[in-house]
Every structure is written in C-alpha cells, then in structure tokens.
Design a protein around this motif. Structure first.
Motif: not given
Length: 457
Positions: A199-212, A271-275, A323-331
């Motif tokens: 698992v690599w779940d992180e609270q970090l959201a996109l943080e300006g990396r949309a280009g990639y 599963r796939r999802a977006r925040y 599993r990996s996700g961004k903008a989650l409630g905990r790291n």
C-alpha cells in the motif's frame, strides 16, 4: 567511478527535491571526488551562475540534512548549458568531452524516446550510462521500442531504469527479514500466509503536477513500477546472491508467475477512483477535476487497486493486493503480511485471537509484528504488538540510487525484460479500464477512499 553527471531537465522538481540533495549527501559521506561535475541542461535561458544560484537555494530548502560545505561543493561544481534535449546538436554541446558521464533524464516520460534518439546521434563517450525515471514507456509497445532504442546507444548494464523505492532501507529489510532468518523463511509461503497488502496511500493531492499526472494516473504512476517492484521482493525465490544477475532473474520470475487477468478478473479484482472535494489534514482540497491543468474528459484515476494471484509452488492460494491513492485521510505506506489463523484455540480461553501480521513501514521506516498474548485476567487472550526501531540510513534513497549509478552497480535498477513484463501484466487492466468495464468511482478528499465494494463485484 564516473565523475560527470549530466542532468537533462535540471531545473525541474526532481532535480531540486531529490537529485541535488542526493549529491550533497554523497559529498558529505566522502563518495564524490573533488573533480566531480554537475552538468545541468534544459531550455531555460540561464547562465551557469544563475543555475548555481538556483541550485544553492534548492539545497538550502531540500538538502539541509547535509552540511553546508557539502552543499557548497555541489553548487560550485555545477555549470549550465541551454539545450533542447531532442536536438542532437544541443545535446552534443551539453555533454562535450571525452570522459564518460552519467546522463540523467529527469524528464517527462513522453520525451524519453526523443531524448534517447538525440543521445544516439550525439555520440556518448564510451563507458557512459543513461538513467531514466519511471514510468518506463506508456504501455508494452512503447517499452519494447524504448528498450530497442537504448540497446543501440549503450549496453544493457549501462541502462539504469531507476526506482528510488528499491533504495529505501525498509525495502532491503524485506529481503533481510526473509533471507537471513530461518524462522520467517520457513513460514514464507501460502501454507502460512493468507494475503499480502502493498500500500502507498498518501494525503498529498495533485500539488501542481497535472502536467505529468493527468496523463498517467495512479495505476501507471505507482502500481506499474513501484508497487510491482515491492511485490517482486516479497514474493521472489531466494537468489543465489544479491548480485545483478541473480537478483534480477528472480524478480522477473515473479512477474512471469502472475496469473494473467481476464476481463472478468479485472471487473472483480480491480478498483479505480478519483477524489472529489474535501478536507485533508485540516485543509480544503478541490475536486481532482477542478485542479489546474486537469482534463476531466481523460478520466484519470487518483486511486488504483488490483488483486493478483501467483501461479507458483510457493504462492498458490495467497492473495496479493496492490493499492495506491492520493488525497486520502491518512498516510499509509507499508507492506503488510497477514498470516493464516492458528488451527485450534485451547478450550476455555476467552478473547479474540487475531491472525499474526508483519508490517514493514516504508515511510516512515518501521517494523512491527502483531501477536496474541495473554490478557490481564487469567485464561484470556489480548493483542500484543512488537515494534523495532530501524537504524538510520547512511544515505537518503536518491543518494543510494546515484551512488549505484555512478559506481556502475545495476543490481537494484530495473532490467529491460522486467520493465516489459510489468507492462504485460497490466495490459489487460489498462484495456478494460479504457473500455469502462470498471466505472470510475469517486471518494471525498480526506476519506479512506472509495467504497470497498467493487462495482463489478
């Protein structure tokens, strides 16, 4: 050891946050000679003095773990050459010299093919090496083609398809715990292990990396490379040695043993999802589709989960979940090994007897074992957790990675056939998702992620 490092994409985030601090750590530890040079290149219209000023600021911000004199030495060794990495003439000018060098492509993956072509025509000095960040290609076909291109420029052992996950101390501890402890290796199979979560779940959201990120998504950004690398280390057979050939052969064996996924498997095992909009760690986070630079029509996922089974003697019957996700409630960044429950609990005892769980924390680095012990009252059971403090790493992950590249040790980099096998494994998932066989779920930023129930299950 090579004493020249050329960074294409030198003023980007990767260089600022990881490569320059990694070099400063190497300098502080005495691994770099006085003659070591950093050759920065990109399309910025900068002088070498401007690049040094920028590099000093980035080291002040991201490399303050290293002494000031080490940071100053790296800054003083740097020079800059404006170059279009896809132009052979510019590239030849940027890498001018007869001595071998390491060329680090700190670039968007879409530029890898053009950059390698330019390096080929620019004629790298003999003995040079090329480093590429993940993801390696966009799919199986592009990975095969990129491997072909690289083979025309340098030999395979001079290609470093790097994954800084493999330089983490805890990742190496996965191998150490298994292979240096008779007790664990005897239990390291499907007879005793029910499932493994990577698992690599992180609270970090996109943080300006949309280009990639908007062109990649969680499956390509994390699962295809980082998490599959961890799967290989957890599931591989004991290698004869930790040398380049033995270690890499066993890793490829794991990928080849993964049971191919059918469309039906993808429906029931992924599963796939977006925040959506929400709050993470007390801060408002906009919905992914409202982030600057995002194209909502792409349907890019910020959460990906996939369950795999291995057709091998050791692992038949064990489930592996990545599993990996961004903008989650905990790291939550860990490898969790769940053992099967004991076959019998002595009559007359009360309390819940939970299966043993071994956790390798990746960030921060830790090791914990969940057991069942006796409770405070007679004839009762209670959970017990044993934890171990990890010794501090002598180098940060990118310092270790750069040291391997500069000294020519490719054991922890990804071999060409391994990169292709990773794409081959995920091709059915990419295909099914592109045909919307799995709906794109949504989860609020700051939550635990999408509903555990799979839309197709």
């Amino acid at each position: 050891m090579i004493n020249r490092l050329a960074i294409f994409g030198a003023t980007g985030d990767l260089s600022a946050r990881y490569l320059l601090p990694g070099l400063a750590a190497l300098r502080a530890a005495g691994h770099l000679d006085e003659e070591f040079e950093v050759l920065g290149s990109d399309r910025s219209d900068w002088t070498s003095e401007q690049f040094r000023f920028w590099a000093a600021a980035q080291l002040e911000r991201h490399g303050d773990a290293s002494p000031a004199d080490a940071r100053k030495a790296i800054t003083a060794s740097a020079r800059f050459h404006r170059a279009d990495v896809t132009d052979p003439v510019d590239v030849a000018s940027a890498i001018a010299g007869d001595e071998p060098l390491v060329v680090y492509l700190a670039l968007p993956p879409a530029l890898f093919s053009s950059a390698v072509s330019a390096l080929d025509r620019a004629k790298l000095p003999a003995g040079s090496r090329i480093v590429l960040e993940k993801p390696f290609g966009e799919d199986l076909n592009s990975a095969v083609e990129l491997n072909r291109q690289l083979s025309e420029v340098v030999p395979e052992d001079a290609v470093f398809r790097v994954d800084h996950f493999l330089a983490m101390t805890t990742v190496e501890n996965v191998l150490g715990a298994r292979l240096a402890n008779r007790m664990l290796e005897a239990l390291w199979n499907s007879a005793h292990i029910a499932e493994v979560d990577i698992v690599w779940d992180e609270q970090l959201a996109l943080e300006g990396r949309a280009g990639y990120y908007d062109g990649a998504g969680a499956l390509k950004d994390m699962v295809q490379n980082h998490l599959l690398q961890l799967l290989c280390l957890v599931a591989m057979e004991p290698p004869i040695s930790l040398g380049e050939r033995d270690l890499r052969d066993r890793k490829v064996d794991v990928l080849r043993s993964v049971r191919p996924l059918t469309d039906n498997d993808v429906v029931h095992r992924t599963r796939r999802a977006r925040y959506g909009a929400g709050r993470v760690d007390g801060h408002d986070v906009p919905a992914y589709v409202d982030e600057q630079g995002v194209d909502p029509d792409r349907g890019t996922e910020t959460f990906a989960e996939i369950e795999l089974e291995l057709d091998s003697w050791r692992w038949a019957g064990t489930r592996f979940r990545l599993r990996s996700g961004k903008a989650l409630g905990r790291n939550r960044k860990e490898v969790t090994v769940r053992f099967r429950p004991v076959p019998h609990v002595p009559f007359g005892h009360s309390g819940e007897v939970l299966p043993n769980v071994l956790r390798f924390g990746l960030e921060p680095e830790s090791l914990a074992l969940d057991l069942t012990g006796t409770g405070s009252r007679a004839r009762t059971f209670a959970p017990l957790t044993l934890t171990a403090e990890m010794a501090a790493a002598d180098l940060p992950p990118y310092g270790r990675l750069l040291l391997d590249v500069l000294t020519g040790n490719p054991a922890l980099s990804i071999r060409g056939d391994e990169a292709e096998e990773a794409w081959r494994l995920l091709e059915p998932v990419l295909s099914a998702w592109s045909r919307d066989l799995i709906p794109l779920q949504e989860y609020p930023a700051g939550s635990d992620g999408p509903s555990p129930a799979r839309p197709g299950g």
